[in-house]
Design a protein around this motif. Structure first.
Motif, PDB file in Angstrom:
ATOM      1  N   GLY A  28       0.819  -1.212   0.000  1.00 30.61           N
ATOM      2  CA  GLY A  28       0.000   0.000   0.000  1.00 30.61           C
ATOM      3  C   GLY A  28       0.851   1.260   0.000  1.00 30.61           C
ATOM      4  N   LEU A  29       1.903   1.266   0.804  1.00 29.55           N
ATOM      5  CA  LEU A  29       2.807   2.419   0.837  1.00 29.55           C
ATOM      6  C   LEU A  29       3.525   2.589  -0.498  1.00 29.55           C
ATOM      7  CD1 LEU A  29       4.293   1.977   4.424  1.00 29.55           C
ATOM      8  CD2 LEU A  29       2.749   3.800   3.661  1.00 29.55           C
ATOM      9  N   ASN A  30       3.930   1.486  -1.116  1.00 25.36           N
ATOM     10  CA  ASN A  30       4.595   1.569  -2.419  1.00 25.36           C
ATOM     11  C   ASN A  30       3.637   2.050  -3.501  1.00 25.36           C
ATOM     12  OD1 ASN A  30       7.429   1.148  -2.671  1.00 25.36           O
ATOM     13  ND2 ASN A  30       7.121  -0.890  -1.827  1.00 25.36           N
ATOM     14  N   LYS A  31       2.369   1.665  -3.407  1.00 25.91           N
ATOM     15  CA  LYS A  31       1.377   2.156  -4.366  1.00 25.91           C
ATOM     16  C   LYS A  31       1.242   3.669  -4.223  1.00 25.91           C
ATOM     17  CE  LYS A  31      -3.483   1.613  -5.724  1.00 25.91           C
ATOM     18  NZ  LYS A  31      -4.743   0.910  -5.412  1.00 25.91           N
ATOM     19  N   ALA A  32       1.160   4.139  -2.985  1.00 23.26           N
ATOM     20  CA  ALA A  32       1.065   5.582  -2.736  1.00 23.26           C
ATOM     21  C   ALA A  32       2.327   6.292  -3.213  1.00 23.26           C
ATOM     22  CB  ALA A  32       0.827   5.844  -1.252  1.00 23.26           C
ATOM     23  N   LEU A  33       3.485   5.683  -3.005  1.00 21.70           N
ATOM     24  CA  LEU A  33       4.743   6.259  -3.488  1.00 21.70           C
ATOM     25  C   LEU A  33       4.734   6.365  -5.009  1.00 21.70           C
ATOM     26  CD1 LEU A  33       7.666   7.216  -3.391  1.00 21.70           C
ATOM     27  CD2 LEU A  33       8.354   4.821  -3.049  1.00 21.70           C
ATOM     28  N   ALA A  34       4.316   5.303  -5.686  1.00 21.20           N
ATOM     29  CA  ALA A  34       4.274   5.311  -7.158  1.00 21.20           C
ATOM     30  C   ALA A  34       3.314   6.387  -7.666  1.00 21.20           C
ATOM     31  CB  ALA A  34       3.873   3.935  -7.686  1.00 21.20           C
ATOM     32  N   MET A  35       2.234   6.615  -6.932  1.00 22.09           N
ATOM     33  CA  MET A  35       1.292   7.672  -7.311  1.00 22.09           C
ATOM     34  C   MET A  35       1.916   9.053  -7.125  1.00 22.09           C
ATOM     35  SD  MET A  35      -2.290   6.268  -5.838  1.00 22.09           S
ATOM     36  CE  MET A  35      -3.148   4.932  -6.639  1.00 22.09           C
ATOM     37  N   ASP A  36       2.678   9.239  -6.056  1.00 30.85           N
ATOM     38  CA  ASP A  36       3.332  10.528  -5.843  1.00 30.85           C
ATOM     39  C   ASP A  36       4.476  10.750  -6.828  1.00 30.85           C
ATOM     40  OD1 ASP A  36       1.644  11.516  -3.932  1.00 30.85           O
ATOM     41  OD2 ASP A  36       2.908  10.979  -2.229  1.00 30.85           O
ATOM     42  N   LEU A  37       5.153   9.688  -7.226  1.00 28.18           N
ATOM     43  CA  LEU A  37       6.167   9.820  -8.277  1.00 28.18           C
ATOM     44  C   LEU A  37       5.496  10.261  -9.579  1.00 28.18           C
ATOM     45  CD1 LEU A  37       8.365   6.670  -7.589  1.00 28.18           C
ATOM     46  CD2 LEU A  37       8.979   9.052  -7.133  1.00 28.18           C
ATOM     47  N   ARG A  38       4.346   9.637  -9.880  1.00 35.25           N
ATOM     48  CA  ARG A  38       3.574  10.036 -11.063  1.00 35.25           C
ATOM     49  C   ARG A  38       3.192  11.504 -10.974  1.00 35.25           C
ATOM     50  NH1 ARG A  38      -2.233   7.499 -11.702  1.00 35.25           N
ATOM     51  NH2 ARG A  38      -2.417   8.423  -9.646  1.00 35.25           N
ATOM     52  N   ALA A  39       2.675  11.912  -9.828  1.00 35.07           N
ATOM     53  CA  ALA A  39       2.218  13.288  -9.665  1.00 35.07           C
ATOM     54  C   ALA A  39       3.373  14.277  -9.838  1.00 35.07           C
ATOM     55  CB  ALA A  39       1.565  13.466  -8.296  1.00 35.07           C
ATOM     56  N   THR A  40       4.535  13.943  -9.283  1.00 38.96           N
ATOM     57  CA  THR A  40       5.702  14.812  -9.419  1.00 38.96           C
ATOM     58  C   THR A  40       6.031  15.043 -10.893  1.00 38.96           C
ATOM     59  OG1 THR A  40       6.622  14.042  -7.322  1.00 38.96           O
ATOM     60  CG2 THR A  40       8.144  15.066  -8.862  1.00 38.96           C
ATOM     61  N   ILE A  41       6.114  13.958 -11.645  1.00 40.46           N
ATOM     62  CA  ILE A  41       6.455  14.048 -13.065  1.00 40.46           C
ATOM     63  C   ILE A  41       5.326  14.722 -13.846  1.00 40.46           C
ATOM     64  CG2 ILE A  41       6.939  12.709 -15.153  1.00 40.46           C
ATOM     65  CD1 ILE A  41       8.186  10.578 -13.167  1.00 40.46           C
ATOM     66  N   GLN A  42       4.109  14.337 -13.547  1.00 39.60           N
ATOM     67  CA  GLN A  42       2.937  14.861 -14.255  1.00 39.60           C
ATOM     68  C   GLN A  42       2.839  16.381 -14.106  1.00 39.60           C
ATOM     69  OE1 GLN A  42      -0.476  12.188 -14.111  1.00 39.60           O
ATOM     70  NE2 GLN A  42      -1.675  13.878 -13.299  1.00 39.60           N
ATOM     71  N   TYR A  43       2.924  16.870 -12.865  1.00 39.10           N
ATOM     72  CA  TYR A  43       2.813  18.314 -12.641  1.00 39.10           C
ATOM     73  C   TYR A  43       3.999  19.066 -13.242  1.00 39.10           C
ATOM     74  CZ  TYR A  43      -1.183  17.930  -9.449  1.00 39.10           C
ATOM     75  OH  TYR A  43      -2.419  17.712  -8.899  1.00 39.10           O
ATOM     76  N   MET A  44       5.202  18.505 -13.141  1.00 38.18           N
ATOM     77  CA  MET A  44       6.357  19.191 -13.707  1.00 38.18           C
ATOM     78  C   MET A  44       6.248  19.255 -15.228  1.00 38.18           C
ATOM     79  SD  MET A  44       8.969  21.002 -13.031  1.00 38.18           S
ATOM     80  CE  MET A  44       9.073  20.750 -11.285  1.00 38.18           C
ATOM     81  N   TRP A  45       5.801  18.153 -15.822  1.00 39.53           N
ATOM     82  CA  TRP A  45       5.636  18.148 -17.274  1.00 39.53           C
ATOM     83  C   TRP A  45       4.566  19.155 -17.689  1.00 39.53           C
ATOM     84  CZ3 TRP A  45       8.421  17.261 -21.197  1.00 39.53           C
ATOM     85  CH2 TRP A  45       7.861  17.096 -22.465  1.00 39.53           C
ATOM     86  N   GLN A  46       3.489  19.236 -16.930  1.00 38.20           N
ATOM     87  CA  GLN A  46       2.434  20.197 -17.242  1.00 38.20           C
ATOM     88  C   GLN A  46       2.955  21.631 -17.116  1.00 38.20           C
ATOM     89  OE1 GLN A  46      -0.515  18.749 -14.527  1.00 38.20           O
ATOM     90  NE2 GLN A  46      -1.417  17.372 -16.036  1.00 38.20           N
ATOM     91  N   TYR A  47       3.807  21.862 -16.143  1.00 44.13           N
ATOM     92  CA  TYR A  47       4.433  23.179 -16.005  1.00 44.13           C
ATOM     93  C   TYR A  47       5.219  23.517 -17.271  1.00 44.13           C
ATOM     94  CZ  TYR A  47       8.218  26.373 -14.786  1.00 44.13           C
ATOM     95  OH  TYR A  47       9.134  27.390 -14.798  1.00 44.13           O
ATOM     96  N   VAL A  48       5.943  22.542 -17.793  1.00 45.44           N
ATOM     97  CA  VAL A  48       6.780  22.757 -18.979  1.00 45.44           C
ATOM     98  C   VAL A  48       5.934  22.976 -20.225  1.00 45.44           C
ATOM     99  CG1 VAL A  48       8.444  21.632 -20.519  1.00 45.44           C
ATOM    100  CG2 VAL A  48       8.761  21.495 -18.047  1.00 45.44           C
TER     101      VAL A  48
END
Length: 122
Positions: A28-48
């Motif tokens: 469960g913690l790893n699933k949440a981590l993978a989601m936050d990794l996605r969010a980090t990349i997703q938001y940064m890419w959207q910024y770009v």
């Protein structure tokens, strides 16, 4: 005599021993981590990729949220490691959207998914 041992109720554990958590909790913690990794990349890419007048309004917000999501990911990774697990390194599927409206819709869906994953852990 001072030792590095403590009593945990049923056994004496060395401070050097790894704390072990259930596979279910670590998953469960790893699933949440993978989601936050996605969010980090997703938001940064959207910024770009945000363009036009809308970038002025939301571009920096995407960047700020990306940084916050990175901090969340770090917290999950540290907790997983502390509990004896191996933190995930692969993000969930990244979706960016073609325009600001789609980006925000994708982000809202991702955030809601993350909230549900965290509720499952609790």
């Amino acid at each position: 005599m001072v030792t590095n041992e403590r009593y945990n109720g049923s056994a004496i554990l060395s401070r050097k021993e790894k704390r072990m958590a259930s596979k279910e909790l670590l998953d469960g913690l790893n699933k949440a981590l993978a989601m936050d990794l996605r969010a980090t990349i997703q938001y940064m890419w959207q910024y770009v990729i945000a363009r036009g007048v809308e970038r002025e309004k939301v571009g920096e917000v995407f960047k700020d949220i990306a940084m916050e999501e990175m901090k969340h990911a770090e917290s999950f990774a540290e907790r997983i490691h502390y509990l004896g697990g191996t933190p995930a390194t692969i993000p969930m599927e990244i979706k960016t959207g073609e325009n600001i409206k789609e980006m925000l819709e994708v982000d809202l869906a991702s955030e809601n998914e993350s909230i549900e994953a965290c509720k499952e852990i609790i």
